[in-house]
Write a protein that holds these residues in place. Structure first.
Motif, PDB file in Angstrom:
ATOM      1  N   SER A   1      52.163  -5.661 -33.224  1.00  0.00           N
ATOM      2  CA  SER A   1      53.355  -5.082 -33.812  1.00  0.00           C
ATOM      3  C   SER A   1      54.440  -6.155 -33.731  1.00  0.00           C
ATOM      4  N   LEU A   2      55.546  -5.911 -34.354  1.00  0.00           N
ATOM      5  CA  LEU A   2      56.602  -6.914 -34.397  1.00  0.00           C
ATOM      6  C   LEU A   2      57.639  -6.617 -33.329  1.00  0.00           C
ATOM      7  N   ARG A   3      58.044  -7.643 -32.628  1.00  0.00           N
ATOM      8  CA  ARG A   3      59.126  -7.541 -31.661  1.00  0.00           C
ATOM      9  C   ARG A   3      60.369  -8.153 -32.301  1.00  0.00           C
ATOM     10  N   PRO A   4      61.199  -7.352 -32.978  1.00  0.00           N
ATOM     11  CA  PRO A   4      62.316  -7.926 -33.735  1.00  0.00           C
ATOM     12  C   PRO A   4      63.310  -8.640 -32.834  1.00  0.00           C
ATOM     13  N   PRO A   5      63.924  -9.698 -33.317  1.00  0.00           N
ATOM     14  CA  PRO A   5      65.009 -10.329 -32.552  1.00  0.00           C
ATOM     15  C   PRO A   5      66.152  -9.340 -32.368  1.00  0.00           C
ATOM     16  N   ALA A   6      66.941  -9.566 -31.344  1.00  0.00           N
ATOM     17  CA  ALA A   6      68.076  -8.680 -31.068  1.00  0.00           C
ATOM     18  C   ALA A   6      69.017  -8.652 -32.274  1.00  0.00           C
ATOM     19  N   GLY A   7      69.464  -7.451 -32.611  1.00  0.00           N
ATOM     20  CA  GLY A   7      70.428  -7.304 -33.697  1.00  0.00           C
ATOM     21  C   GLY A   7      69.813  -7.033 -35.053  1.00  0.00           C
ATOM     22  N   TYR A   8      68.469  -6.907 -35.128  1.00  0.00           N
ATOM     23  CA  TYR A   8      67.808  -6.629 -36.407  1.00  0.00           C
ATOM     24  C   TYR A   8      67.292  -5.194 -36.444  1.00  0.00           C
ATOM     25  N   ARG A   9      67.255  -4.644 -37.643  1.00  0.00           N
ATOM     26  CA  ARG A   9      66.666  -3.319 -37.850  1.00  0.00           C
ATOM     27  C   ARG A   9      65.641  -3.421 -38.980  1.00  0.00           C
ATOM     28  N   VAL A  10      64.669  -2.520 -38.956  1.00  0.00           N
ATOM     29  CA  VAL A  10      63.636  -2.487 -39.982  1.00  0.00           C
ATOM     30  C   VAL A  10      64.176  -1.749 -41.203  1.00  0.00           C
ATOM     31  N   GLN A  11      64.209  -2.431 -42.340  1.00  0.00           N
ATOM     32  CA  GLN A  11      64.681  -1.805 -43.575  1.00  0.00           C
ATOM     33  C   GLN A  11      63.521  -1.327 -44.448  1.00  0.00           C
ATOM     34  N   GLY A  12      62.373  -1.975 -44.337  1.00  0.00           N
ATOM     35  CA  GLY A  12      61.212  -1.575 -45.112  1.00  0.00           C
ATOM     36  C   GLY A  12      59.954  -2.073 -44.444  1.00  0.00           C
ATOM     37  N   SER A  13      58.839  -1.378 -44.663  1.00  0.00           N
ATOM     38  CA  SER A  13      57.581  -1.779 -44.050  1.00  0.00           C
ATOM     39  C   SER A  13      56.424  -1.402 -44.961  1.00  0.00           C
ATOM     40  N   SER A  14      55.325  -2.114 -44.759  1.00  0.00           N
ATOM     41  CA  SER A  14      54.086  -1.831 -45.465  1.00  0.00           C
ATOM     42  C   SER A  14      52.950  -2.229 -44.546  1.00  0.00           C
ATOM     43  N   ARG A  15      51.724  -2.040 -44.990  1.00  0.00           N
ATOM     44  CA  ARG A  15      50.577  -2.414 -44.171  1.00  0.00           C
ATOM     45  C   ARG A  15      50.548  -3.905 -43.907  1.00  0.00           C
ATOM     46  N   ARG A  16      51.149  -4.685 -44.791  1.00  0.00           N
ATOM     47  CA  ARG A  16      51.071  -6.141 -44.694  1.00  0.00           C
ATOM     48  C   ARG A  16      52.296  -6.789 -44.067  1.00  0.00           C
ATOM     49  N   GLY A  17      53.354  -6.024 -43.850  1.00  0.00           N
ATOM     50  CA  GLY A  17      54.509  -6.689 -43.281  1.00  0.00           C
ATOM     51  C   GLY A  17      55.741  -5.815 -43.194  1.00  0.00           C
ATOM     52  N   LEU A  18      56.848  -6.462 -42.809  1.00  0.00           N
ATOM     53  CA  LEU A  18      58.111  -5.770 -42.574  1.00  0.00           C
ATOM     54  C   LEU A  18      59.260  -6.569 -43.171  1.00  0.00           C
ATOM     55  N   LEU A  19      60.340  -5.844 -43.490  1.00  0.00           N
ATOM     56  CA  LEU A  19      61.587  -6.471 -43.894  1.00  0.00           C
ATOM     57  C   LEU A  19      62.625  -6.134 -42.839  1.00  0.00           C
ATOM     58  N   LEU A  20      63.145  -7.142 -42.182  1.00  0.00           N
ATOM     59  CA  LEU A  20      64.130  -6.958 -41.116  1.00  0.00           C
ATOM     60  C   LEU A  20      65.488  -7.455 -41.587  1.00  0.00           C
ATOM     61  N   VAL A  21      66.504  -6.652 -41.358  1.00  0.00           N
ATOM     62  CA  VAL A  21      67.867  -7.000 -41.766  1.00  0.00           C
ATOM     63  C   VAL A  21      68.757  -6.984 -40.536  1.00  0.00           C
ATOM     64  N   ARG A  22      69.585  -8.003 -40.424  1.00  0.00           N
ATOM     65  CA  ARG A  22      70.477  -8.074 -39.266  1.00  0.00           C
ATOM     66  C   ARG A  22      71.591  -7.056 -39.401  1.00  0.00           C
ATOM     67  N   ASN A  23      71.877  -6.365 -38.294  1.00  0.00           N
ATOM     68  CA  ASN A  23      72.959  -5.394 -38.303  1.00  0.00           C
ATOM     69  C   ASN A  23      74.278  -6.078 -38.618  1.00  0.00           C
TER      70      ASN A  23
ATOM     71  N   LEU B   1      64.843 -11.257 -42.413  1.00  0.00           N
ATOM     72  CA  LEU B   1      63.518 -11.800 -42.106  1.00  0.00           C
ATOM     73  C   LEU B   1      62.481 -10.998 -42.890  1.00  0.00           C
ATOM     74  N   GLN B   2      61.728 -11.695 -43.703  1.00  0.00           N
ATOM     75  CA  GLN B   2      60.621 -11.066 -44.422  1.00  0.00           C
ATOM     76  C   GLN B   2      59.333 -11.499 -43.728  1.00  0.00           C
ATOM     77  N   VAL B   3      58.696 -10.552 -43.045  1.00  0.00           N
ATOM     78  CA  VAL B   3      57.546 -10.869 -42.203  1.00  0.00           C
ATOM     79  C   VAL B   3      56.279 -10.353 -42.864  1.00  0.00           C
ATOM     80  N   ARG B   4      55.277 -11.222 -42.946  1.00  0.00           N
ATOM     81  CA  ARG B   4      53.984 -10.816 -43.491  1.00  0.00           C
ATOM     82  C   ARG B   4      52.895 -11.110 -42.468  1.00  0.00           C
ATOM     83  N   LEU B   5      51.955 -10.161 -42.331  1.00  0.00           N
ATOM     84  CA  LEU B   5      50.829 -10.308 -41.418  1.00  0.00           C
ATOM     85  C   LEU B   5      49.599 -10.760 -42.194  1.00  0.00           C
ATOM     86  N   TYR B   6      48.900 -11.764 -41.644  1.00  0.00           N
ATOM     87  CA  TYR B   6      47.718 -12.328 -42.304  1.00  0.00           C
ATOM     88  C   TYR B   6      46.490 -12.090 -41.441  1.00  0.00           C
ATOM     89  N   ASP B   7      45.486 -11.463 -42.030  1.00  0.00           N
ATOM     90  CA  ASP B   7      44.242 -11.214 -41.304  1.00  0.00           C
ATOM     91  C   ASP B   7      43.327 -12.429 -41.277  1.00  0.00           C
TER      92      ASP B   7
END
Length: 395
Positions: free
Chosen positions: A113-135, A150-156
């Motif tokens: 799972s993702l451990r977001p940096p301090a001050g970020y919130r999850v704005q969107g998610s999918s099976r392949r990744g997350l979109l994190l936006v700073r507060n 931060l646009q995060v993508r997970l690679y299998d």
């Protein structure tokens, strides 16, 4: 005109110049990266400036002149060379690739799972990744210059992530220790490969044979085995534990046998490599167990307690009893976590009572585009490696 504020002198000399190119060389490694700004100073005055374009080798770099000239000043041996990192340009989006849930590594299986940096919130998610936006209330300071998004993508698949960073679909790509291919360990000029040390996770070793009485304070892990574990198995992605005692080899006539904790996905591969380093002489075998500790690398007391918990669960008395004594001496039960301002007693206790030594911490290769490299360095490559959280098997 003096050199720029914040610039530092480096022990380099101008080897030669060609049009707007300046070749810098030194007998020792130079602290230069692509994009660094160079100031050339003569008798206290700034006479030219340049930007590093290519790091040919640790001892040589090429820079392109951006101001002034060097040839009119004759003897270039007296020119002082100063360097400063480039200023960070505003960056609103950083695209980051991380290992996905289908990618275990040689040490542990991970359902990340993702451990977001301090001050970020999850704005969107999918099976392949997350979109994190700073507060909006969180302001990126100069010490932690994270971007707005931060646009995060997970690679299998490792290969898919390598292709993405090479093609420019990612700005930053994080890999597990040992899995980055040789091609990206010496990357093209468009990419930079950094080491991202994780703040949690220690590979440790324990001597387990029951031989004649011996001085446990003299216990050392075989140096050949440590070198093989890092180099041959993990391709140099392990970092020696900061307070690790020096390694050595057992007596030449003493053969060694290595076992790896059954939870390691790469157990058999690691054991095969380590067995190649063991002497084959006849006699009492020195037996070693390699295992992993889920503990903060900066908290030696927590490492010692995690080791006590491991030994207590994996071995019968008298080793389990000794593990309890270590936990009791540290003033906590084996499963606890504790921070200490003085690391030496905990590690000494671990070494002398259980014959356990922390060997390595984990260094994740972090590959980034040249344009993103200054920001990754400013944030710290380890912060990107720490984005991965493995839950109950958290490394």
């Amino acid at each position: 005109m003096s050199g720029a504020a914040g610039s530092q002198p480096i022990p380099a000399r101008i080897a030669w110049t060609a049009r707007d190119r300046v070749y810098l060389a030194s007998p020792d490694s130079l602290p230069l990266q692509v994009g660094d700004r160079i100031t050339f100073r003569l008798r206290g005055d700034s006479v030219a400036a340049a930007e590093v374009t290519v790091v040919v080798a640790p001892e040589m770099a090429v820079a392109r002149l951006t101001r002034g000239a060097l040839l009119p000043h004759g003897d270039l041996q007296h020119v002082e060379i100063l360097v400063e990192p480039p200023p960070l340009e505003p960056m609103y989006l950083l695209r980051v690739g991380l290992p996905g849930r289908a990618r275990s590594n040689l040490i542990f299986a991970c359902d990340p799972s993702l451990r977001p940096p301090a001050g970020y919130r999850v704005q969107g998610s999918s099976r392949r990744g997350l979109l994190l936006v700073r507060n909006s209330a969180a302001v990126a300071g100069p010490q932690r210059p994270w971007p707005d998004t931060l646009q995060v993508r997970l690679y299998d698949e490792t290969a898919d992530e390598e292709i993405a960073i090479e093609r420019g679909d990612l700005d930053v790509a994080v890999f597990w220790p040992g899995e980055l291919t040789a091609r990206l360990r010496a990357p093209p000029r468009s990419l930079v490969t950094l080491g991202g040390g994780r703040s949690r996770g220690v590979v440790a070793a324990m001597r387990t044979d029951r031989g004649p009485a011996r001085d446990s304070s003299a216990f050392v892990f075989p140096d050949r085995a440590a070198a093989a574990l890092d180099g041959a198995v993990f391709r140099g992605d392990l970092e020696r534990f900061p307070q690790a005692p020096p390694s050595a080899d057992p007596r030449p006539e003493e053969p060694a046998r290595f076992t790896v904790d059954p939870s390691f996905p790469g157990r058999r591969a690691i054991e095969r490599v380590l067995d190649l380093t063991a002497p084959r002489a006849k006699g009492q075998e020195a037996a070693f167990r390699i295992f992993y500790l889920d503990a903060p690398v900066a908290e030696p007391d927590s490492i010692a307690l995690a080791a006590a918990r491991y030994v207590r669960a994996a071995f019968p008395p008298p080793l389990a009893t000794r593990a309890d004594s270590v936990a009791a001496a540290l003033g906590a039960p084996p499963g606890a976590s504790r921070r200490s301002s003085n690391p030496t007693p905990a590690l000494d206790l671990l070494h002398d009572v259980l014959e356990v030594v922390p060997l390595f911490t984990l260094d994740c290769p972090v590959v980034c585009g040249v344009g993103a490299a200054p920001r990754v360095r400013a944030i710290g490559a380890g912060a990107f490696a720490d984005l991965i959280d493995c839950g109950g098997r958290r490394p």
